[in-house]
Scaffold this motif. Structure first.
Motif, short mmCIF file in Angstrom:
data_model
loop_
_atom_site.label_atom_id
_atom_site.label_comp_id
_atom_site.label_asym_id
_atom_site.label_seq_id
_atom_site.Cartn_x
_atom_site.Cartn_y
_atom_site.Cartn_z
N ASP A 1 0.82 -1.21 0.00
CA ASP A 1 0.00 0.00 0.00
C ASP A 1 0.85 1.26 0.00
N GLY A 2 2.17 1.10 0.09
CA GLY A 2 3.07 2.24 0.05
C GLY A 2 3.34 2.90 1.38
N TYR A 3 3.01 2.21 2.48
CA TYR A 3 3.23 2.76 3.81
C TYR A 3 4.37 2.04 4.52
N ASP A 4 4.99 2.73 5.47
CA ASP A 4 6.00 2.09 6.30
C ASP A 4 5.35 0.89 7.00
N LYS A 5 6.02 -0.25 6.95
CA LYS A 5 5.41 -1.49 7.45
C LYS A 5 5.13 -1.42 8.94
N THR A 6 6.02 -0.83 9.71
CA THR A 6 5.80 -0.69 11.15
C THR A 6 4.55 0.14 11.42
N LEU A 7 4.42 1.26 10.73
CA LEU A 7 3.26 2.13 10.93
C LEU A 7 1.97 1.45 10.49
N GLN A 8 2.01 0.75 9.36
CA GLN A 8 0.78 0.13 8.85
C GLN A 8 0.29 -0.98 9.77
N ILE A 9 1.18 -1.87 10.19
CA ILE A 9 0.74 -2.99 11.03
C ILE A 9 0.33 -2.51 12.41
N ASN A 10 1.09 -1.59 12.98
CA ASN A 10 0.82 -1.14 14.35
C ASN A 10 -0.36 -0.18 14.44
N HIS A 11 -0.62 0.59 13.38
CA HIS A 11 -1.64 1.64 13.49
C HIS A 11 -2.65 1.65 12.34
N ILE A 12 -2.19 1.80 11.12
CA ILE A 12 -3.12 2.04 10.01
C ILE A 12 -4.13 0.91 9.86
N ALA A 13 -3.66 -0.33 9.92
CA ALA A 13 -4.57 -1.46 9.77
C ALA A 13 -5.60 -1.51 10.90
N ARG B 1 -14.21 0.30 10.41
CA ARG B 1 -15.06 -0.54 9.58
C ARG B 1 -16.01 -1.39 10.42
N LEU B 2 -15.57 -1.79 11.63
CA LEU B 2 -16.36 -2.70 12.45
C LEU B 2 -17.20 -1.99 13.51
N LEU C 1 -7.43 8.48 8.59
CA LEU C 1 -8.56 8.12 7.73
C LEU C 1 -8.10 7.92 6.30
N GLU C 2 -7.28 8.84 5.83
CA GLU C 2 -6.77 8.75 4.46
C GLU C 2 -5.93 7.49 4.28
N TRP C 3 -4.98 7.27 5.20
CA TRP C 3 -4.13 6.08 5.10
C TRP C 3 -4.97 4.80 5.08
N ALA C 4 -5.95 4.72 5.97
CA ALA C 4 -6.72 3.49 6.16
C ALA C 4 -7.85 3.32 5.16
N ARG C 5 -8.03 4.30 4.27
CA ARG C 5 -9.07 4.25 3.23
C ARG C 5 -10.47 4.22 3.86
N ILE C 6 -10.66 5.04 4.89
CA ILE C 6 -11.96 5.15 5.53
C ILE C 6 -12.70 6.35 4.95
N THR C 7 -13.92 6.12 4.52
CA THR C 7 -14.76 7.18 3.98
C THR C 7 -16.13 7.13 4.67
#
Length: 305
Positions: free
Chosen positions: A86-98, A105-106, A288-294
């Protein structure tokens, strides 16, 4: 009373940790437990999983969610920043963005008094840390997190990326609570960010970690956890001890409605920058932008403010 537990892991059933988890689950035959393989470094997989769980709650396959525990973590102390698909730093994506994607979403599948448990760390404080000479911070251009500089100080920069992710998580928790409380439907759902303490037996030390730290864990941290806790750090403890506190914050009625930052089970003050509402909103909007939340894929419609 039997409960329902939905677990996720990055690897499939062949993974040794997943096998161990299944052995633990087998001790509780009355509990309804499911394990899903979800790669948090792939946002499409995260959104697909969230849609699947939402549908299962809607159809009655699962009850409304009482809690979500966002405990997945990643670091790399032996290499430079890695980018996900997705083009994000892996540490940031797994720890936060995801986790942002999963929570928002839930949220429509939660029980009215649900709770969200986010994992922070003592590392989020902007003060000297034995693991790195670089302090965490939130820059004006938050996208810099996804383009950290290459460096010869692999361990120090790697831990800084980890600490940055924990600082972002903690900061994001405050506007999340604010938006939940402003929404009539979700006003009784609360979020906490917990510093679970220093975990001497953490599996994090066994991968992407310098050999010197692995040896320190094997010969010092694990064997002498109780002594370190007594003499140097009262928050230093085992993962099992930390897990008990996390579960209490998640589902124990004694902690229902709690929100904010915790060290173990004690309400605490997070780093001052996390309390700056202008910083909170910058982190919120970018997350929100990183996580694709709309507004079309979350039930918390006021998140777009």
């Amino acid at each position: 009373m039997a409960g329902t537990v939905i677990l996720t892991g990055a690897n499939g059933s062949a993974d040794s940790n997943t096998q161990n988890l299944r052995q633990v689950i087998a001790r509780y035959p009355d509990a309804k437990t499911s394990i899903y393989q979800v790669d948090l470094a792939n946002l499409s997989a995260v959104h697909e999983f969230a849609s699947k769980i939402s549908k299962a709650v809607e159809t009655g396959e699962y009850p409304a969610l009482k809690s979500i525990i966002c405990c997945a973590a990643y670091w790399n102390l032996v290499g430079d920043s890695e980018l996900t698909t997705d083009g994000y730093d892996k540490t940031l994506q797994i720890n936060h963005i995801a986790h942002v994607a999963l929570v928002l979403r839930l949220i429509g599948s939660f029980a009215s008094d649900g709770s969200i448990v986010l994992f922070s760390s003592i590392a989020h404080y902007r003060k000297p840390n034995a693991m790195t000479s670089y302090l965490p911070d939130i820059p004006d251009d938050i996208d810099q997190f996804n383009h950290p500089p290459a460096s010869g100080d692999k361990k120090d920069r790697g831990f800084q990326r980890y600490a940055n992710s924990k600082l972002v998580i903690t900061t994001w928790m405050y506007p999340l609570n604010r938006y939940l409380q402003q929404n009539q439907k979700f006003k009784n759902i609360t979020a906490v960010a917990i510093n679970p303490g220093g975990l001497g037996d953490s599996r994090a030390f066994t991968s992407n970690t310098p050999r010197s730290i692995q040896l320190a864990q094997k010969f010092v941290l694990k064997p002498f956890m109780s002594i370190i806790q007594y003499l140097a750090d009262p928050t230093f403890r085992s993962s099992a001890e930390a897990a008990k506190d996390v579960i209490k914050l998640a589902v124990d009625e004694a902690y229902q409605g709690e929100h904010g930052y915790f060290t173990l089970l004690q309400k605490d003050d997070s780093d001052p920058i996390t309390m700056d509402e202008s910083v909170q909103q910058r982190v919120w909007r970018k997350s929100l932008e990183w996580a694709r939340i709309t507004k079309d894929n979350t039930a918390l419609k006021n998140v777009m403010k």
